[in-house]
Design an enzyme around this catalytic site. Sequence first.
Site, PDB file in Angstrom:
ATOM      1  N   TYR A   1     -18.362  16.026  16.817  1.00  0.00           N
ATOM      2  CA  TYR A   1     -18.519  17.325  16.153  1.00  0.00           C
ATOM      3  C   TYR A   1     -17.612  18.370  16.781  1.00  0.00           C
ATOM      4  O   TYR A   1     -17.582  18.530  18.007  1.00  0.00           O
ATOM      5  CB  TYR A   1     -19.971  17.830  16.234  1.00  0.00           C
ATOM      6  CG  TYR A   1     -20.053  19.335  15.991  1.00  0.00           C
ATOM      7  CD1 TYR A   1     -19.692  19.864  14.754  1.00  0.00           C
ATOM      8  CD2 TYR A   1     -20.408  20.217  17.009  1.00  0.00           C
ATOM      9  CE1 TYR A   1     -19.692  21.231  14.526  1.00  0.00           C
ATOM     10  CE2 TYR A   1     -20.411  21.597  16.802  1.00  0.00           C
ATOM     11  CZ  TYR A   1     -20.050  22.096  15.556  1.00  0.00           C
ATOM     12  OH  TYR A   1     -20.036  23.446  15.338  1.00  0.00           O
TER      13      TYR A   1
ATOM     14  N   CYS B   1       0.828  -1.211   0.000  1.00  0.00           N
ATOM     15  CA  CYS B   1       0.000   0.000   0.000  1.00  0.00           C
ATOM     16  C   CYS B   1       0.865   1.265   0.000  1.00  0.00           C
ATOM     17  O   CYS B   1       0.421   2.330  -0.424  1.00  0.00           O
ATOM     18  CB  CYS B   1      -0.914   0.011   1.224  1.00  0.00           C
ATOM     19  SG  CYS B   1      -1.713  -1.575   1.501  1.00  0.00           S
TER      20      CYS B   1
ATOM     21  N   ARG C   1      12.434 -15.404  15.934  1.00  0.00           N
ATOM     22  CA  ARG C   1      11.302 -15.947  16.712  1.00  0.00           C
ATOM     23  C   ARG C   1      11.172 -17.455  16.522  1.00  0.00           C
ATOM     24  O   ARG C   1      10.154 -18.048  16.876  1.00  0.00           O
ATOM     25  CB  ARG C   1      10.018 -15.239  16.288  1.00  0.00           C
ATOM     26  CG  ARG C   1      10.014 -13.777  16.731  1.00  0.00           C
ATOM     27  CD  ARG C   1       8.970 -12.945  16.038  1.00  0.00           C
ATOM     28  NE  ARG C   1       7.620 -13.383  16.334  1.00  0.00           N
ATOM     29  CZ  ARG C   1       6.521 -12.815  15.838  1.00  0.00           C
ATOM     30  NH1 ARG C   1       6.630 -11.759  15.036  1.00  0.00           N
ATOM     31  NH2 ARG C   1       5.336 -13.266  16.139  1.00  0.00           N
TER      32      ARG C   1
ATOM     33  N   ASP D   1      -5.556 -11.972  -0.759  1.00  0.00           N
ATOM     34  CA  ASP D   1      -6.036 -11.696  -2.124  1.00  0.00           C
ATOM     35  C   ASP D   1      -6.473 -12.949  -2.871  1.00  0.00           C
ATOM     36  O   ASP D   1      -7.149 -12.876  -3.902  1.00  0.00           O
ATOM     37  CB  ASP D   1      -4.912 -11.042  -2.945  1.00  0.00           C
ATOM     38  CG  ASP D   1      -4.679  -9.593  -2.558  1.00  0.00           C
ATOM     39  OD1 ASP D   1      -5.390  -9.083  -1.673  1.00  0.00           O
ATOM     40  OD2 ASP D   1      -3.770  -8.978  -3.151  1.00  0.00           O
TER      41      ASP D   1
HETATM   42  C1  LIG Z   1       0.286  -0.398  -5.268  1.00  0.00           C
HETATM   43  C2  LIG Z   1      -0.683  -1.015  -4.297  1.00  0.00           C
HETATM   44  C3  LIG Z   1      -1.295  -0.235  -3.346  1.00  0.00           C
HETATM   45  C4  LIG Z   1      -2.196  -0.810  -2.435  1.00  0.00           C
HETATM   46  N1  LIG Z   1      -2.817  -0.002  -1.517  1.00  0.00           N
HETATM   47  C5  LIG Z   1      -3.687  -0.540  -0.628  1.00  0.00           C
HETATM   48  C6  LIG Z   1      -4.324   0.266   0.361  1.00  0.00           C
HETATM   49  O1  LIG Z   1      -4.116   1.481   0.433  1.00  0.00           O
HETATM   50  N2  LIG Z   1      -5.192  -0.341   1.220  1.00  0.00           N
HETATM   51  C7  LIG Z   1      -5.438  -1.698   1.191  1.00  0.00           C
HETATM   52  O2  LIG Z   1      -6.214  -2.201   2.023  1.00  0.00           O
HETATM   53  N3  LIG Z   1      -4.836  -2.494   0.255  1.00  0.00           N
HETATM   54  C8  LIG Z   1      -3.983  -1.947  -0.640  1.00  0.00           C
HETATM   55  N4  LIG Z   1      -3.349  -2.750  -1.579  1.00  0.00           N
HETATM   56  C9  LIG Z   1      -3.659  -4.193  -1.617  1.00  0.00           C
HETATM   57  C10 LIG Z   1      -2.820  -4.965  -0.599  1.00  0.00           C
HETATM   58  O3  LIG Z   1      -1.477  -4.630  -0.713  1.00  0.00           O
HETATM   59  C11 LIG Z   1      -3.035  -6.450  -0.827  1.00  0.00           C
HETATM   60  O4  LIG Z   1      -4.403  -6.722  -0.742  1.00  0.00           O
HETATM   61  C12 LIG Z   1      -2.303  -7.291   0.220  1.00  0.00           C
HETATM   62  O5  LIG Z   1      -0.923  -7.092   0.156  1.00  0.00           O
HETATM   63  C13 LIG Z   1      -2.635  -8.767   0.010  1.00  0.00           C
HETATM   64  O6  LIG Z   1      -1.930  -9.527   0.939  1.00  0.00           O
HETATM   65  P1  LIG Z   1      -1.624 -11.078   0.650  1.00  0.00           P
HETATM   66  O7  LIG Z   1      -0.798 -11.542   1.780  1.00  0.00           O
HETATM   67  O8  LIG Z   1      -2.891 -11.755   0.322  1.00  0.00           O
HETATM   68  O9  LIG Z   1      -0.802 -11.078  -0.719  1.00  0.00           O
HETATM   69  P2  LIG Z   1       0.592 -10.378  -1.084  1.00  0.00           P
HETATM   70  O10 LIG Z   1       0.817  -9.172  -0.258  1.00  0.00           O
HETATM   71  O11 LIG Z   1       0.583 -10.233  -2.559  1.00  0.00           O
HETATM   72  O12 LIG Z   1       1.644 -11.473  -0.664  1.00  0.00           O
HETATM   73  C14 LIG Z   1       1.713 -12.693  -1.318  1.00  0.00           C
HETATM   74  C15 LIG Z   1       3.153 -13.152  -1.285  1.00  0.00           C
HETATM   75  O13 LIG Z   1       3.205 -14.481  -1.777  1.00  0.00           O
HETATM   76  C16 LIG Z   1       4.389 -14.642  -2.528  1.00  0.00           C
HETATM   77  N5  LIG Z   1       4.152 -15.797  -3.432  1.00  0.00           N
HETATM   78  C17 LIG Z   1       3.245 -15.896  -4.427  1.00  0.00           C
HETATM   79  N6  LIG Z   1       3.293 -17.111  -4.987  1.00  0.00           N
HETATM   80  C18 LIG Z   1       4.248 -17.788  -4.324  1.00  0.00           C
HETATM   81  C19 LIG Z   1       4.772 -19.121  -4.438  1.00  0.00           C
HETATM   82  N7  LIG Z   1       4.291 -19.977  -5.342  1.00  0.00           N
HETATM   83  N8  LIG Z   1       5.761 -19.486  -3.608  1.00  0.00           N
HETATM   84  C20 LIG Z   1       6.243 -18.612  -2.677  1.00  0.00           C
HETATM   85  N9  LIG Z   1       5.801 -17.358  -2.533  1.00  0.00           N
HETATM   86  C21 LIG Z   1       4.798 -16.964  -3.341  1.00  0.00           C
HETATM   87  C22 LIG Z   1       4.554 -13.314  -3.227  1.00  0.00           C
HETATM   88  O14 LIG Z   1       5.909 -13.091  -3.596  1.00  0.00           O
HETATM   89  C23 LIG Z   1       4.077 -12.329  -2.153  1.00  0.00           C
HETATM   90  O15 LIG Z   1       5.137 -11.812  -1.364  1.00  0.00           O
HETATM   91  C24 LIG Z   1      -2.459  -2.191  -2.501  1.00  0.00           C
HETATM   92  C25 LIG Z   1      -1.830  -2.988  -3.467  1.00  0.00           C
HETATM   93  C26 LIG Z   1      -0.943  -2.416  -4.362  1.00  0.00           C
HETATM   94  C27 LIG Z   1      -0.282  -3.278  -5.396  1.00  0.00           C
END
Ligand SMILES: Cc1cc2nc3c(=O)[nH]c(=O)nc-3n(C[C@H](O)[C@H](O)[C@H](O)COP(=O)(O)OP(=O)(O)OC[C@H]3O[C@@H](n4cnc5c(N)ncnc54)[C@H](O)[C@@H]3O)c2cc1C
Length: 457
Positions: A429, A42, A69, A282
């Site tokens: 307020y 984010c 940890r 996600d």
């Molecule tokens: C530019 C940007 C701005 C954002 N701003 C906001 C915001 O303001 N507010 C908000 O609520 N959300 C925001 N988001 C969305 C938020 O960042 C994501 O929803 C959140 O990071 C999802 O978390 P996650 O753990 O599901 O996935 P991710 O954060 O995508 O983490 C998944 C991880 O899994 C790893 N991975 C994937 N496949 C494999 C594999 N096969 N083996 C090993 N590792 C793997 C990836 O490398 C990654 O590090 C934003 C996203 C972006 C791109």
Amino acid sequence: MRVVVVGGDAAGMTAASVVERRRDDVEIVVVERGPYTSYSMCGIPYHVAGWIDDADALVSRTPEDFRARGMTVHMRTEAVAIDAGAGSVTVRDLETGQEHDEPYDALLYATGAHPVVPDLPGIAEHGYVVHTLDEGERLRRALDRRDDVRTVAIVGAGYIGIEIAEALVERDITTHLIDRSPHVMRTMDVDMAERLEQIMADFGIRLHLGEELTELGTEGGRCRQVVTDAGCYDADLLVLAMGGTPNVALAADAGCELGPSGALVVDPRMRTTVDGIWAAGDVVESRDLVAGKRVNVQLGTHANKQGKVAGVDIAAQPGDGDATFPGVVGTAVTKLCAWEVARVGLTEREAREEGIEHAAVSFTGTATAGYMPDPGVVHVKMLAERGTGRVLGAQLLGTGNVAKRIDVAAVWCQLGVRVQDAQFLDLSYAPPFGGVWDLMLVAARKLTTKLGLSPQL
Ligand SMILES: Cc1cc2nc3c(=O)[nH]c(=O)nc-3n(C[C@H](O)[C@H](O)[C@H](O)COP(=O)(O)OP(=O)(O)OC[C@H]3O[C@@H](n4cnc5c(N)ncnc54)[C@H](O)[C@@H]3O)c2cc1C
């Protein structure tokens, strides 16, 4: 007990931390493809803008922190297959290419989403995406290093495209924003999106809506132009912000069910349909509490909460309480320079698609009490259900106190509050924050009147 976590960011590391805190008899193994753990995607647009100089500031915990940890953390290591029958994940070290198996009693699948990249010549090489911290750093470095980048094209006018556009405006870079939809921010109604488009145009952002990227023009190994089905624009660099596709492949191959959105089906404890596999972030579907259907909403706020729920469930021992993830109401907020943009619940278009009879009100008020210096402006839209008065959604666009107000509407949507009951709620307020009748209370009052509900004030 052995817990394997695939994906070392928001959902994965929240879950791993919960398990580690709750149980001292568990071995935790984390597998992460990239170079970072627990980073803030984010914050990427603000790193690109130059407000946060050091990308490391966006990392809340390093692999070393987790190792300290007691966790085993394999970085630059990718999970390549899951054998659910054997309870084992095959992982590959991306530097050496060597593979080994990680057996598990519980597997948390938290692989996030990957950016949509159109299949066009040159795109993979020249298009910049911002879905991981190292991708964000790559864009920032390109903008810092290359003083020939005067014009940038962004494809995708959702919230990430808008945040990157803001970053470019901050850097004084001419910005083209292209989207195949006729309006920006498909998560808002057209009347609100049109207001935002005007604001963007006032900041000098060149909008090309209803246009599809068809070609990339390169010269000397560099991007020089982007071509759409309606025009051709000079661009020294291309950013793709076209949304994300959940990384479901390994879990789907292991037998986990996918929902209509293409994301994984999970129960409220974040268990997939395959025994021993949990999923969060996600990559999963959530229940939309307003429409009552399953949706894939890719936001960090959900990933953290879902990771926590999954961790509690994985670590649960007989007699422990339950944790369940209730669902989402689509609350989101972003900003474009002085303007804050927020939405929650259903838009009018979505309410119509769901067949929900509703009424909407739209009006403009001041962000603070009107007599304060520079009281600002807030455009408000709110929807409620006919008959019941249940708040269905709200959209706000303003120069102050928008996030506070959308969170009020978010609570109303999540708890099924009715506009006739909301009119007298005890909201804070003081003149710097709004009028004595907060704009959310005014919206509730207007809707109560419009829907013919009582009491009429
Ligand atoms: C530019 C940007 C701005 C954002 N701003 C906001 C915001 O303001 N507010 C908000 O609520 N959300 C925001 N988001 C969305 C938020 O960042 C994501 O929803 C959140 O990071 C999802 O978390 P996650 O753990 O599901 O996935 P991710 O954060 O995508 O983490 C998944 C991880 O899994 C790893 N991975 C994937 N496949 C494999 C594999 N096969 N083996 C090993 N590792 C793997 C990836 O490398 C990654 O590090 C934003 C996203 C972006 C791109």
